[in-house]
Enzyme design. Structure first.
Site, mmCIF file in Angstrom:
data_model
loop_
_atom_site.group_PDB
_atom_site.id
_atom_site.type_symbol
_atom_site.label_atom_id
_atom_site.label_comp_id
_atom_site.label_asym_id
_atom_site.label_seq_id
_atom_site.Cartn_x
_atom_site.Cartn_y
_atom_site.Cartn_z
ATOM 1 N N SER A 75 0.837 -1.191 0.000
ATOM 2 C CA SER A 75 0.000 0.000 0.000
ATOM 3 C C SER A 75 0.878 1.250 0.000
ATOM 4 O O SER A 75 1.735 1.404 -0.871
ATOM 5 C CB SER A 75 -0.952 -0.039 1.201
ATOM 6 O OG SER A 75 -1.948 0.948 1.115
ATOM 7 N N ASP A 102 -9.176 -6.697 -4.202
ATOM 8 C CA ASP A 102 -8.839 -5.338 -3.782
ATOM 9 C C ASP A 102 -9.607 -4.326 -4.634
ATOM 10 O O ASP A 102 -9.380 -4.209 -5.838
ATOM 11 C CB ASP A 102 -7.327 -5.117 -3.924
ATOM 12 C CG ASP A 102 -6.822 -3.860 -3.229
ATOM 13 O OD1 ASP A 102 -7.637 -2.965 -2.947
ATOM 14 O OD2 ASP A 102 -5.612 -3.789 -2.970
ATOM 15 N N HIS A 125 -8.262 -5.101 0.066
ATOM 16 C CA HIS A 125 -6.939 -4.503 0.198
ATOM 17 C C HIS A 125 -6.201 -5.015 1.430
ATOM 18 O O HIS A 125 -4.973 -5.214 1.391
ATOM 19 C CB HIS A 125 -7.090 -2.982 0.256
ATOM 20 C CG HIS A 125 -5.800 -2.233 0.267
ATOM 21 N ND1 HIS A 125 -4.892 -2.278 -0.770
ATOM 22 C CD2 HIS A 125 -5.256 -1.402 1.202
ATOM 23 C CE1 HIS A 125 -3.847 -1.519 -0.488
ATOM 24 N NE2 HIS A 125 -4.034 -0.972 0.701
#
Length: 331
Positions: free
Chosen positions: A138, A282, A312
């Site tokens: 991320s 995601d 995610h």
């Protein structure tokens, strides 16, 4: 070389930001595990509200990092540094400004490149010239990517999880709206609400449908409503609203192609052996973004897909799959 699981602080001096502003007396908090032998250092870069607590009870990657695990602390000198602009020991809105008062909303805007510049100075202070591996998911993946593009000679292996080459309009829209809510509702109620919105994007519709459906609790709240309220309350108790805004804005600045001739040219600068992984469910960082990375990075053979119902957050939850990918890269 320091060793241990106690948070330490490294003073890296003044940092000139991309804006031209000079941020004085910058400090980064960090933790290390294992012994450094001069060639076995692995840098782990946390996501938006993460910190240096990677291993052990309460660690956000406790089943991925540790003795004998995918990132093996018996073999590697593992380093986790807290992000510039954060609130877990590094210079940020919660730390003192030159006038002695808390920076707060006066803290300057920083970019992902500024955050990596701080980490480069930190690496120099630590005595690590070359990282055997740089790993991030991320927002951590954004910084890992910048490391490998701006300093290709210092990154031998690169692991990118659930991240992108440039923040998309959809990601910016979600992030900017959360920041506006914090500004409008205040640091407590605003951060609570912002986290609820964020957490919806972190998980998948399938998980919500199967886990909560239309279940109503005894107190009259929908179960999914109670779940999101719980996560909002948890973040308020451990995170700073001003840091949330600073870090979210930094993520929105992310574009590896800016000033480098575009994304394709920037990715072509990477020399590291690379694993790129995406989460099949995601909806915040969809697979096409990781496919762009895998296709554009010379040292990546193909996109790896982590199968998960958790959206995610799968990069944090699917420890077995993620650990196997890390072990393969670091072999």
């Amino acid at each position: 070389m320091p060793r241990g699981e106690v948070t330490q602080q490294a003073a890296i001096g003044n940092l000139t930001l991309e804006s031209g502003e000079v941020l004085p007396d910058v400090t980064l908090a960090y933790e290390t595990w294992g012994e450094y032998d001069g060639s076995n250092a692995v840098l782990i870069l946390h996501a938006l509200t993460g910190d240096t607590r990677v291993t052990g009870e309460g660690g956000w990657w406790s089943q991925v990092v540790g003795p004998g695990l995918g990132i093996d602390t018996d073999r590697f000198f593992v380093v986790a540094a807290n992000i510039l602009g954060g609130c877990r020991g590094s210079t940020g809105p919660t730390t003192p400004a030159p006038d002695g008062a808390r920076w707060g909303t006066r803290f300057p805007s920083v970019t992902v490149r500024d955050q990596v510049a701080a980490e480069v100075a930190f690496s120099d202070a630590l005595g690590v010239d070359t990282w055997y591996g740089v790993i991030g998911g991320s927002a951590g993946g954004m910084r890992a990517l910048e490391w490998a593009i701006e300093h290709p000679e210092r990154v031998e292996r690169l692991f990118l999880l659930a991240t992108c080459a440039a923040a998309s309009a959809d990601q910016i829209a979600l992030s900017a709206t959360q920041n506006d809510i914090i500004r409008a509702a205040g640091p407590v109620a605003g951060l609570d609400l912002a986290r609820r919105i964020a957490h919806i994007s972190y998980r998948s519709e399938t998980e919500f449908a199967e886990r909560f459906g239309r279940l109503v609790q005894d107190d009259g709240r929908f179960a999914v409503e109670s779940y999101l309220q719980h996560h909002g309350d948890k973040l308020v108790k451990r995170f700073d609203a001003d840091s949330y805004i600073v870090l979210s804005d930094a993520m929105n600045s992310h574009d590896v192609g800016r000033g480098r001739g575009g994304v394709h040219a920037a990715l072509g600068r990477i020399q590291a052996e690379t694993v790129v992984a995406g989460i099949d469910s995601d909806r915040l960082y969809p697979l096409y973004q990781q496919l762009e990375l895998a296709d554009g990075i010379p040292g990546c053979e193909a996109l790896d897909i982590v199968k998960s119902p958790y959206g995610h957050d799968g990069f944090l939850i699917e420890a077995d799959q993620v650990g196997d990918l890390a072990r393969r890269l670091l072999a």
